[in-house]
Scaffold this motif. Sequence first.
Motif, PDB file in Angstrom:
ATOM      1  N   GLY A 176       8.033   5.282  -9.132  1.00  0.00           N
ATOM      2  CA  GLY A 176       7.594   4.096  -9.814  1.00  0.00           C
ATOM      3  C   GLY A 176       7.033   4.029 -11.154  1.00  0.00           C
ATOM      4  O   GLY A 176       6.887   5.046 -11.566  1.00  0.00           O
ATOM      5  N   GLY A 177       7.271   2.878 -11.996  1.00  0.00           N
ATOM      6  CA  GLY A 177       6.881   2.949 -13.334  1.00  0.00           C
ATOM      7  C   GLY A 177       5.822   1.899 -13.772  1.00  0.00           C
ATOM      8  O   GLY A 177       5.303   1.072 -13.196  1.00  0.00           O
ATOM      9  N   PHE A 178       5.741   2.049 -15.059  1.00  0.00           N
ATOM     10  CA  PHE A 178       4.896   1.376 -15.873  1.00  0.00           C
ATOM     11  C   PHE A 178       5.535   0.074 -16.521  1.00  0.00           C
ATOM     12  O   PHE A 178       6.518  -0.011 -16.539  1.00  0.00           O
ATOM     13  N   ASN A 179       4.584  -0.540 -17.252  1.00  0.00           N
ATOM     14  CA  ASN A 179       5.093  -1.703 -17.934  1.00  0.00           C
ATOM     15  C   ASN A 179       5.993  -2.805 -17.448  1.00  0.00           C
ATOM     16  O   ASN A 179       5.666  -3.173 -16.074  1.00  0.00           O
ATOM     17  N   MET A 180       7.054  -3.103 -17.652  1.00  0.00           N
ATOM     18  CA  MET A 180       8.055  -3.741 -17.258  1.00  0.00           C
ATOM     19  C   MET A 180       8.946  -3.382 -16.170  1.00  0.00           C
ATOM     20  O   MET A 180       9.871  -3.659 -15.732  1.00  0.00           O
ATOM     21  N   SER A 181       8.386  -1.975 -15.882  1.00  0.00           N
ATOM     22  CA  SER A 181       9.422  -1.249 -14.851  1.00  0.00           C
ATOM     23  C   SER A 181       8.483  -1.551 -13.557  1.00  0.00           C
ATOM     24  O   SER A 181       9.191  -1.202 -12.531  1.00  0.00           O
ATOM     25  N   GLY A 182       7.611  -2.398 -13.486  1.00  0.00           N
ATOM     26  CA  GLY A 182       7.365  -2.803 -11.770  1.00  0.00           C
ATOM     27  C   GLY A 182       5.762  -2.444 -11.946  1.00  0.00           C
ATOM     28  O   GLY A 182       4.928  -2.300 -12.936  1.00  0.00           O
ATOM     29  N   THR A 183       5.198  -2.573 -10.731  1.00  0.00           N
ATOM     30  CA  THR A 183       3.918  -2.273 -10.512  1.00  0.00           C
ATOM     31  C   THR A 183       3.519  -0.981 -10.127  1.00  0.00           C
ATOM     32  O   THR A 183       2.360  -0.747  -9.558  1.00  0.00           O
ATOM     33  N   ASP A 184       4.283   0.032 -10.442  1.00  0.00           N
ATOM     34  CA  ASP A 184       3.997   1.524 -10.122  1.00  0.00           C
ATOM     35  C   ASP A 184       3.785   1.873  -8.844  1.00  0.00           C
ATOM     36  O   ASP A 184       2.880   2.316  -8.666  1.00  0.00           O
ATOM     37  N   SER A 185       4.404   1.310  -7.956  1.00  0.00           N
ATOM     38  CA  SER A 185       4.108   1.135  -6.415  1.00  0.00           C
ATOM     39  C   SER A 185       4.543   2.848  -5.730  1.00  0.00           C
ATOM     40  O   SER A 185       4.385   2.773  -4.745  1.00  0.00           O
ATOM     41  N   LYS A 186       4.939   3.509  -6.457  1.00  0.00           N
ATOM     42  CA  LYS A 186       5.187   4.925  -5.966  1.00  0.00           C
ATOM     43  C   LYS A 186       5.703   5.213  -4.603  1.00  0.00           C
ATOM     44  O   LYS A 186       5.333   5.570  -3.730  1.00  0.00           O
ATOM     45  N   ALA A 187       7.019   4.640  -4.265  1.00  0.00           N
ATOM     46  CA  ALA A 187       7.675   4.825  -3.092  1.00  0.00           C
ATOM     47  C   ALA A 187       7.816   6.229  -2.752  1.00  0.00           C
ATOM     48  O   ALA A 187       8.075   6.910  -3.785  1.00  0.00           O
ATOM     49  N   GLY A 188       7.592   6.613  -1.684  1.00  0.00           N
ATOM     50  CA  GLY A 188       7.738   7.989  -1.253  1.00  0.00           C
ATOM     51  C   GLY A 188       6.521   8.802  -1.420  1.00  0.00           C
ATOM     52  O   GLY A 188       6.763   9.913  -1.669  1.00  0.00           O
ATOM     53  N   GLY A 189       5.509   7.985  -1.814  1.00  0.00           N
ATOM     54  CA  GLY A 189       4.062   8.740  -2.239  1.00  0.00           C
ATOM     55  C   GLY A 189       3.279   8.300  -1.168  1.00  0.00           C
ATOM     56  O   GLY A 189       3.492   7.618   0.161  1.00  0.00           O
ATOM     57  N   TYR A 190       2.307   9.289  -1.201  1.00  0.00           N
ATOM     58  CA  TYR A 190       1.028   9.196  -0.076  1.00  0.00           C
ATOM     59  C   TYR A 190       0.165   8.073  -0.108  1.00  0.00           C
ATOM     60  O   TYR A 190      -0.537   7.860   0.796  1.00  0.00           O
ATOM     61  N   ASP A 191       0.353   6.996  -1.091  1.00  0.00           N
ATOM     62  CA  ASP A 191      -0.523   6.130  -1.091  1.00  0.00           C
ATOM     63  C   ASP A 191       0.292   4.942  -0.956  1.00  0.00           C
ATOM     64  O   ASP A 191      -0.224   3.573  -0.941  1.00  0.00           O
ATOM     65  N   TYR A 192       1.650   4.749  -0.641  1.00  0.00           N
ATOM     66  CA  TYR A 192       2.617   3.601  -0.751  1.00  0.00           C
ATOM     67  C   TYR A 192       2.249   2.768   0.576  1.00  0.00           C
ATOM     68  O   TYR A 192       2.201   1.573   0.211  1.00  0.00           O
ATOM     69  N   LEU A 193       2.113   3.326   1.740  1.00  0.00           N
ATOM     70  CA  LEU A 193       1.718   2.543   3.123  1.00  0.00           C
ATOM     71  C   LEU A 193       0.490   1.558   2.611  1.00  0.00           C
ATOM     72  O   LEU A 193       0.410   0.592   3.247  1.00  0.00           O
ATOM     73  N   LEU A 194      -0.251   2.090   1.777  1.00  0.00           N
ATOM     74  CA  LEU A 194      -1.533   1.188   1.649  1.00  0.00           C
ATOM     75  C   LEU A 194      -1.288  -0.089   0.945  1.00  0.00           C
ATOM     76  O   LEU A 194      -1.985  -1.072   0.935  1.00  0.00           O
ATOM     77  N   LEU A 195      -0.081  -0.228   0.292  1.00  0.00           N
ATOM     78  CA  LEU A 195       0.380  -1.548  -0.334  1.00  0.00           C
ATOM     79  C   LEU A 195       0.726  -2.695   0.880  1.00  0.00           C
ATOM     80  O   LEU A 195       0.808  -3.576   0.429  1.00  0.00           O
ATOM     81  N   PHE A 196       1.063  -2.037   1.867  1.00  0.00           N
ATOM     82  CA  PHE A 196       1.254  -2.911   3.077  1.00  0.00           C
ATOM     83  C   PHE A 196       0.317  -3.088   4.155  1.00  0.00           C
ATOM     84  O   PHE A 196       0.346  -3.593   5.223  1.00  0.00           O
ATOM     85  N   THR A 197      -0.806  -2.839   3.806  1.00  0.00           N
ATOM     86  CA  THR A 197      -2.177  -2.836   4.608  1.00  0.00           C
ATOM     87  C   THR A 197      -3.184  -3.283   3.751  1.00  0.00           C
ATOM     88  O   THR A 197      -3.254  -3.570   2.516  1.00  0.00           O
ATOM     89  N   GLN A 198      -4.362  -3.789   4.547  1.00  0.00           N
ATOM     90  CA  GLN A 198      -5.624  -4.233   3.917  1.00  0.00           C
ATOM     91  C   GLN A 198      -6.454  -3.414   4.659  1.00  0.00           C
ATOM     92  O   GLN A 198      -6.746  -2.996   5.832  1.00  0.00           O
ATOM     93  N   ALA A 199      -7.725  -2.754   3.860  1.00  0.00           N
ATOM     94  CA  ALA A 199      -8.695  -1.920   4.472  1.00  0.00           C
ATOM     95  C   ALA A 199      -9.833  -2.871   5.207  1.00  0.00           C
ATOM     96  O   ALA A 199     -10.437  -3.795   4.492  1.00  0.00           O
ATOM     97  N   LYS A 200     -10.221  -2.595   6.513  1.00  0.00           N
ATOM     98  CA  LYS A 200     -11.164  -3.166   6.954  1.00  0.00           C
ATOM     99  C   LYS A 200     -12.305  -2.085   7.287  1.00  0.00           C
ATOM    100  O   LYS A 200     -12.084  -1.046   7.942  1.00  0.00           O
ATOM    101  N   LEU A 201     -13.613  -2.398   7.102  1.00  0.00           N
ATOM    102  CA  LEU A 201     -14.723  -1.563   7.151  1.00  0.00           C
ATOM    103  C   LEU A 201     -15.393  -2.397   8.232  1.00  0.00           C
ATOM    104  O   LEU A 201     -15.808  -3.656   8.272  1.00  0.00           O
ATOM    105  N   THR A 202     -15.631  -1.532   9.248  1.00  0.00           N
ATOM    106  CA  THR A 202     -16.619  -1.967  10.362  1.00  0.00           C
ATOM    107  C   THR A 202     -17.769  -1.162  10.438  1.00  0.00           C
ATOM    108  O   THR A 202     -17.700   0.272  10.455  1.00  0.00           O
ATOM    109  N   SER A 203     -18.882  -1.640  10.536  1.00  0.00           N
ATOM    110  CA  SER A 203     -20.176  -1.184  10.613  1.00  0.00           C
ATOM    111  C   SER A 203     -20.894  -1.416  11.944  1.00  0.00           C
ATOM    112  O   SER A 203     -21.148  -2.621  12.240  1.00  0.00           O
ATOM    113  N   ARG A 204     -21.479  -0.314  12.667  1.00  0.00           N
ATOM    114  CA  ARG A 204     -22.238  -0.729  13.835  1.00  0.00           C
ATOM    115  C   ARG A 204     -23.460   0.097  13.861  1.00  0.00           C
ATOM    116  O   ARG A 204     -23.534   1.370  13.532  1.00  0.00           O
TER     117      ARG A 204
END
Length: 522
Positions: free
Chosen positions: A492-520
């Motif tokens: 994935g790239g910078f500037n007008m090459s996009g959002t640098d979303s690093k397909a095939g990387g270890y943080d890519y799936l996080l883009l399709f999720t949202q983090a939920k914190l639960t505290s008990r």
Amino acid sequence: MTTITKISPFKNEPFTDFTIEENKKAMELALSKVKNELGREFPLHIGSKKVVTEDKIKSINPGNVDEVIGLVSKATKQLAEEAMQEALKTFESWKKVSPAERAEYLFKAARLMRERKHEFSALLVYESGKNWAEADADTAEAIDFMEFYAREMLRLSETNIHQPLTKIEGEENILTYIPLGVGVIIPPWNFPLAICVGMTTAAIVSGNTVLLKPASTTPVIAHKFVALMEEVGLPSGVINFIPGSGAEVGDYLTTHPKTRFISFTGSKEIGLRINRLAAETANGQIWLKRVIAEMGGKDGIVVDETADLDAAAAAIVASAFGFQGQKCSAGSRAIIVESVYDEVANKVTELTKQLRVGKPEENAPIGPVIDQNSLNKILEYIEIGKQEGRLLTGGVKAKGNGFYIEPTVFADVDPKARIMQEEIFGPVLALAKVKDWKEGMEVYNDTEYGLTGSYFSQDEERIQYALETIHCGNLYINRKCTGALVGVHPFGGFNMSGTDSKAGGYDYLLLFTQAKLTSRKL
């Protein structure tokens, strides 16, 4: 009961060596089989329904324009809305399916695609105009994406594995990743299997449901993937297959209040339009839409006087003309220090002249560009190039009943020239002369894009300077700037090459999720 695949370390799918006679014959057999199946009609997939429309997308072979690959039903706004409702309904059950079970669908699909690898590649040869090696790499990458993202979903589903939380007495705190909702997947035609599969499976394994709108020039290979996912038992409504007009279906879904995210790969112009439309809040919309975009590049290779010039020239030619330069990572600029400029230019020219133009099914090194519009655009840029530089080779339409162009090299091009600044997306290479290696890096950075780049040098201090200075998402040293591997080179790239979303990387799936914190409180 679902059988869960035992996870072994991820390994990239190997490329096929077609110099081995057995592999060559297997590919020829697959080409023959696929050719006999061309010309069929393909429906939309909306939930469990197969919808046939009167209006069809006609996919043709870019290497033989008289050959119809298939007729694919074309979605309307009304059908897109029906698909949206199916996706919304299915999301309520799919999000509750365990990550392990969702991952298993990907593992099964990867196994089946591996068994039928040459058939998928053969269809790529006919529909997208790739030669055997390019098609084989496309299919291998699709398999890699499914394997990699399935493993990633399992990893992320393990409590606290991604972000271990600071422990405090008296509380149990857990951070989990939950799916977003319904997404629109808009893949490109240049990697119509790999990127389509990667974008789609990343979204669904994360628990989302999707509306898949493939590129209109390559819808048949996308349908083959959707049919594969149906074959492995993926519940209906998780992937809804709705090829159609970008102006009609694409814009409608991008602005839809229930669309949670848009995953797009394609041109800068369309990416910016999607980003702009997605930023507007529709009536009934209760979230900010997430845009995941990869939008192309104007990639370059910088060569200094210490470099291995033969290796540099070979990398320049491979980067510029692999799949006819129709890659967002293609090295369409070569920036060469003046003391070795003429030598490198001569080597590049000679290597380029050796590239044969011909039919993809005959495994010619250079095949057609994708369609008539691309052909016309590239030929217009070639005419511009004749005014902006010195033509070394190519510069004309090639023979054949398809969209063929001779690989073209221009020398002595000013860094500010249009063919040095604008993405051409075809077999056109511009060479620029610079006084030294530092100026070469400055010229490289003088672009609105920032996707891939290469630097050829044997001076370690200069290489370290390049690693800090050359501004792109994927920087390679002493190798070509194309050919990113899943898990090895997150892409994935910078500037007008996009959002640098690093397909095939270890943080890519996080883009399709949202983090939920639960505290008990304990």
